[in-house]
Design a protein around this motif. Structure first.
Motif, PDB file in Angstrom:
ATOM      1  N   ALA A 198      49.506  25.958  39.734  1.00  0.00           N
ATOM      2  CA  ALA A 198      50.605  25.170  39.178  1.00  0.00           C
ATOM      3  C   ALA A 198      51.348  24.369  40.246  1.00  0.00           C
ATOM      4  O   ALA A 198      51.753  23.227  39.995  1.00  0.00           O
ATOM      5  N   ASP A 210      51.743  21.129  33.241  1.00  0.00           N
ATOM      6  CA  ASP A 210      51.042  22.293  32.729  1.00  0.00           C
ATOM      7  C   ASP A 210      49.619  22.332  33.278  1.00  0.00           C
ATOM      8  O   ASP A 210      48.956  21.287  33.391  1.00  0.00           O
ATOM      9  N   VAL A 213      44.976  28.182  33.010  1.00  0.00           N
ATOM     10  CA  VAL A 213      45.071  29.398  33.808  1.00  0.00           C
ATOM     11  C   VAL A 213      43.909  30.328  33.479  1.00  0.00           C
ATOM     12  O   VAL A 213      43.654  30.642  32.311  1.00  0.00           O
ATOM     13  N   ARG A 224      51.781  28.847  33.884  1.00  0.00           N
ATOM     14  CA  ARG A 224      51.220  27.579  33.409  1.00  0.00           C
ATOM     15  C   ARG A 224      51.899  26.380  34.059  1.00  0.00           C
ATOM     16  O   ARG A 224      51.296  25.309  34.199  1.00  0.00           O
ATOM     17  N   ARG A 225      53.157  26.536  34.496  1.00  0.00           N
ATOM     18  CA  ARG A 225      53.911  25.442  35.097  1.00  0.00           C
ATOM     19  C   ARG A 225      54.786  26.012  36.213  1.00  0.00           C
ATOM     20  O   ARG A 225      55.392  27.058  36.050  1.00  0.00           O
TER      21      ARG A 225
END
Length: 309
Positions: A198, A210, A213, A224-225
């Motif tokens: 990320a 985003d 993963v 994710r971020r």
């Protein structure tokens, strides 16, 4: 976030966090200083941020809520129990049985959510809105980042002798603490799995984005971020920050090396930073002094299966 905030956090959590040991490894040509933060309470650095958040302000009667890939949830449960607060932890299925059991043993109410960390975070936010519980974010809260920064303050007091410190990155709370504490005095290398990167993606895009993963470290490094606190510090670090990614095979090799050479058996995420050195993702310059933070000790499921020696 700055050193003053981290120094205050260190004073607050002093009676609750262990001082973790430092050792050295010979990687067949150069010497590496290693801090064994996986020997912290609950097996990761996460208790530092949990205690700092709970001790730096009032806690509502509804208690604590957190979303976690596993280690943060165990730390929140441990800290909440130590300070007498009820806690609810939401974890994704990918957390795995060992980490779910660790959270349950902490005394927290553990809720398993289908999907990944982001789905657990949505569920935790819904619980927060419904009950008024205090959310302890796994990586994007000031208390979390300040608490994780105490690890690096402690390391320097122990005599950290390195030009460059390698740190694994998930959502960014730990490396944000490193960047805030060092403030450019040492180079920081952010190490992420190729399949869960990320921060690397955000730096390339110029903003948090985003990412997909997966991989062997996804249950600990599977954000994710990237967190906004981390991204802001990383963007301002300039040449003081290097971002690299490593394949799963290198992470597994680094984990086996830690067992073989130091008899430290860690989860894949805990070995991620070391993987950058043994894979060549980060190659120190001649004479460059290098240090690695080992950050997690909750493997799934057998603490000896898979070791190469």
């Amino acid at each position: 976030m700055d050193r003053t905030r981290i120094e205050a956090a260190r004073a607050r959590i002093a009676d609750h966090a262990r001082v973790t040991p430092v050792t050295r490894l010979d990687l067949g040509g150069f010497d590496v200083e290693v801090k064994l933060e996986q020997l912290q309470h609950t097996g990761s650095f996460k208790v530092r941020g949990a205690f700092e958040t709970l001790l730096s302000g009032p806690v509502p009667a509804a208690g604590i809520v957190a979303a976690s890939g596993g280690n943060h949830g165990a730390a929140v449960g441990y800290a909440a129990a130590a300070l007498g607060h009820p806690a609810h932890v939401f974890v994704p299925e990918v957390a795995g049985p060992a980490k779910i059991a660790l959270i349950e043993r902490s005394g927290a109410a553990c809720h398993v959510v289908p999907g990944l960390y982001a789905d657990a975070l949505d569920a935790a936010r819904a619980h927060e809105a419904e009950t008024g519980a205090m959310q302890i974010h796994a990586y994007d809260g000031p208390g979390t980042v300040a608490g994780q920064g105490t690890c690096f303050a402690e390391w320097e007091e122990q005599g950290l002798d390195a030009d460059t410190v390698l740190v694994a990155v998930g959502g960014g709370g730990l490396i944000a603490g490193a960047l805030a504490w060092f403030g450019g005095r040492r180079r920081v290398v952010a190490v992420e799995p190729e399949t869960a990167c990320a921060l690397n993606a955000a730096l390339a895009a110029g903003a948090p984005v985003d990412v997909a993963v997966s991989g062997i470290a996804a249950n600990a490094l599977g954000a994710r971020r990237i967190g906004s606190i981390c991204f802001d510090l990383a963007r301002g670090a300039g040449a003081g920050l290097v971002s690299v990614t490593v394949p799963d095979a290198a992470i597994a090799d680094a984990r086996d090396l830690l067992w073989r050479e130091a008899r430290q058996w860690v989860e894949p995420a805990g070995a991620c930073a070391l993987a950058a050195l043994i894979s060549g993702a980060y190659s120190p310059a001649p004479g460059e002094r290098v240090a690695v933070l080992v950050c997690g000790a909750n493997p799934e499921p057998d603490p000896v299966a898979g070791a190469s020696a």
